[in-house]
Design a protein around this motif. Structure first.
Motif, PDB file in Angstrom:
ATOM      1  N   TYR A 174     -15.733  -2.562  -4.563  1.00 42.52           N
ATOM      2  CA  TYR A 174     -14.943  -1.048  -5.361  1.00 42.52           C
ATOM      3  C   TYR A 174     -14.436  -1.826  -7.318  1.00 42.52           C
ATOM      4  O   TYR A 174     -14.541  -0.675  -7.374  1.00 42.52           O
ATOM      5  N   THR A 231       0.717  -1.094   0.104  1.00 40.66           N
ATOM      6  CA  THR A 231       0.487   0.279   0.055  1.00 40.66           C
ATOM      7  C   THR A 231       0.851   1.523  -0.094  1.00 40.66           C
ATOM      8  O   THR A 231       0.502   2.200  -0.532  1.00 40.66           O
ATOM      9  N   LEU A 280       0.867   4.133  -3.307  1.00 39.66           N
ATOM     10  CA  LEU A 280       0.592   5.423  -2.473  1.00 39.66           C
ATOM     11  C   LEU A 280       1.724   6.653  -3.103  1.00 39.66           C
ATOM     12  O   LEU A 280       1.276   7.557  -3.456  1.00 39.66           O
ATOM     13  N   PHE A 305      -8.709   7.442  -9.012  1.00 39.35           N
ATOM     14  CA  PHE A 305      -9.440   6.147  -8.378  1.00 39.35           C
ATOM     15  C   PHE A 305      -8.803   4.705  -9.091  1.00 39.35           C
ATOM     16  O   PHE A 305      -8.425   4.366  -8.140  1.00 39.35           O
ATOM     17  N   ARG A 314      -9.902  11.958 -13.625  1.00 42.36           N
ATOM     18  CA  ARG A 314     -10.919  11.467 -12.103  1.00 42.36           C
ATOM     19  C   ARG A 314     -11.062  10.129 -12.184  1.00 42.36           C
ATOM     20  O   ARG A 314     -10.800   9.395 -11.336  1.00 42.36           O
ATOM     21  N   VAL A 315     -11.104   9.051 -13.235  1.00 40.90           N
ATOM     22  CA  VAL A 315     -11.169   7.679 -12.982  1.00 40.90           C
ATOM     23  C   VAL A 315      -9.514   7.604 -12.966  1.00 40.90           C
ATOM     24  O   VAL A 315      -9.854   5.928 -11.720  1.00 40.90           O
ATOM     25  N   PHE A 369     -16.494  -0.040  -9.707  1.00 39.01           N
ATOM     26  CA  PHE A 369     -16.335   0.446 -10.942  1.00 39.01           C
ATOM     27  C   PHE A 369     -15.780   0.248 -12.113  1.00 39.01           C
ATOM     28  O   PHE A 369     -15.960   1.307 -12.963  1.00 39.01           O
ATOM     29  N   ALA A 397      -4.777  -3.073   0.422  1.00 38.01           N
ATOM     30  CA  ALA A 397      -4.852  -2.914   2.232  1.00 38.01           C
ATOM     31  C   ALA A 397      -6.136  -3.936   2.239  1.00 38.01           C
ATOM     32  O   ALA A 397      -6.595  -3.215   3.264  1.00 38.01           O
ATOM     33  N   ARG A 398      -7.041  -4.665   1.633  1.00 43.06           N
ATOM     34  CA  ARG A 398      -7.723  -4.969   1.140  1.00 43.06           C
ATOM     35  C   ARG A 398      -9.620  -4.739   2.177  1.00 43.06           C
ATOM     36  O   ARG A 398      -9.831  -4.539   3.157  1.00 43.06           O
ATOM     37  N   VAL A 399      -9.513  -3.293   1.643  1.00 38.90           N
ATOM     38  CA  VAL A 399     -10.706  -2.991   1.159  1.00 38.90           C
ATOM     39  C   VAL A 399     -11.602  -3.264   0.691  1.00 38.90           C
ATOM     40  O   VAL A 399     -11.528  -2.598  -0.252  1.00 38.90           O
ATOM     41  N   GLU A 400     -12.562  -3.669   1.625  1.00 41.32           N
ATOM     42  CA  GLU A 400     -14.053  -3.430   0.137  1.00 41.32           C
ATOM     43  C   GLU A 400     -13.638  -4.243  -0.971  1.00 41.32           C
ATOM     44  O   GLU A 400     -14.258  -3.431  -2.457  1.00 41.32           O
ATOM     45  N   PHE A 438      -6.143  -0.402  -2.836  1.00 40.27           N
ATOM     46  CA  PHE A 438      -8.196  -1.056  -2.024  1.00 40.27           C
ATOM     47  C   PHE A 438      -7.548  -2.770  -2.094  1.00 40.27           C
ATOM     48  O   PHE A 438      -7.776  -3.124  -0.995  1.00 40.27           O
ATOM     49  N   PHE A 444      -6.064   3.797  -6.563  1.00 39.60           N
ATOM     50  CA  PHE A 444      -6.830   3.601  -5.377  1.00 39.60           C
ATOM     51  C   PHE A 444      -7.215   2.719  -4.533  1.00 39.60           C
ATOM     52  O   PHE A 444      -7.327   2.399  -4.054  1.00 39.60           O
TER      53      PHE A 444
END
Lengths: 188, 69
Positions: free
Chosen positions: A152, A40, A44, A135, A131-132, A156, A145-148, A142, A138
């Motif tokens: 997502y 991550t 980042l 994302f 913007r895409v 998307f 970091a194993r976020v949903e 995700f 990001f």
């Protein structure tokens, strides 16, 4: 009368853009070793450098058409490669991730057609695509970091699809509108 | 970083990213009065709308992540 200012491709902004590639080997290492927090961090860092290059170009007054294209290519390579890695290691669902990559490739192809037919070195400016792409950076985060992740990735796909369709109509429409005017006089 | 601290860090990061939609709302409001028949103005409007949609989508995910919805 002042001559147009020539900007060398070897400038600080492009150096920052190029430095994003350096985040990829440690990213692969972190995923391979099973360190989600490090993975991550490196993606980042790649995203932060993406935001930084524009600021550096403004500070050093070295914006150029090459820089814009180089930035777009670097986005595609870094995020595309990172997405393949998270899919390969089973950190992200393959079908939506590969669909996103396919849509990205389609958009790149359309931009090349647009640039060639319009005779421009600069991309078609798409506010939505900016913007895409942000994302998508990001989305790799995700996955690491194993976020949903499923939510997502699947959610998307239609958003990205709508943006690619919109830009396709705009780019091909612009080409169609310009082409008749570009024909030499007397041409049928 | 502990699991809990990492979770908080990620949540803050996503909320900060999603808050970009607020800038898009402001920019969209500035388009009022401009000629929407102009393709470039429509491009801009479409971009801001998609920015707001993406921001809302990111927020909904982070709410799910934290068990709010």
């Amino acid at each position: 009368m002042t001559a147009a200012r020539q900007v060398s491709p070897y400038n600080p902004a492009n150096a920052v853009t190029a430095s994003r590639f350096l985040t990829l080997p440690p990213f692969v290492w972190a995923v391979d070793a099973g360190y989600p927090q490090w993975a991550t961090f490196f993606i980042l860092l790649c995203g932060v450098l993406d935001k930084l290059d524009g600021a550096v170009a403004t500070i050093f007054n070295c914006k150029s058409p090459f820089g814009e294209v180089f930035d777009a290519i670097t986005d595609a390579i870094c995020y595309g490669f990172a997405m393949i890695i998270v899919v390969a290691y089973g950190w992200a669902p393959a079908i939506p991730a590969l669909t996103v990559l396919g849509l990205g490739a389609t958009n790149t192809l359309l931009r090349l057609v647009y640039a060639k037919r319009m005779g421009k070195a600069v991309n078609y400016k798409s506010y939505a695509m900016e913007r895409v792409v942000g994302f998508i950076g990001f989305m790799i985060g995700f996955a690491t970091a194993r976020v949903e992740v499923n939510y997502y990735y699947w959610g998307f796909v239609p958003i990205f699809g709508i943006v690619v369709l919109h830009d396709a109509f705009r780019m091909l429409g612009s080409v169609a509108a310009v082409q008749p005017a570009a024909q030499p006089e007397g041409a049928s | 970083m502990s699991e809990y601290a990492f979770r908080i860090f990620i949540t803050v990061l996503i909320v900060a990213g999603a808050s970009w939609a607020l800038f898009d709302i402001v920019k969209m409001r500035k388009l009022r009065g401009k000629n929407l028949r102009e393709p470039l103005v429509r491009d801009e409007l479409f971009g801001y709308i998609m920015g707001i949609v993406i921001g809302a989508f990111a927020l909904s995910g982070v709410l799910r992540f934290n068990g709010v919805i």
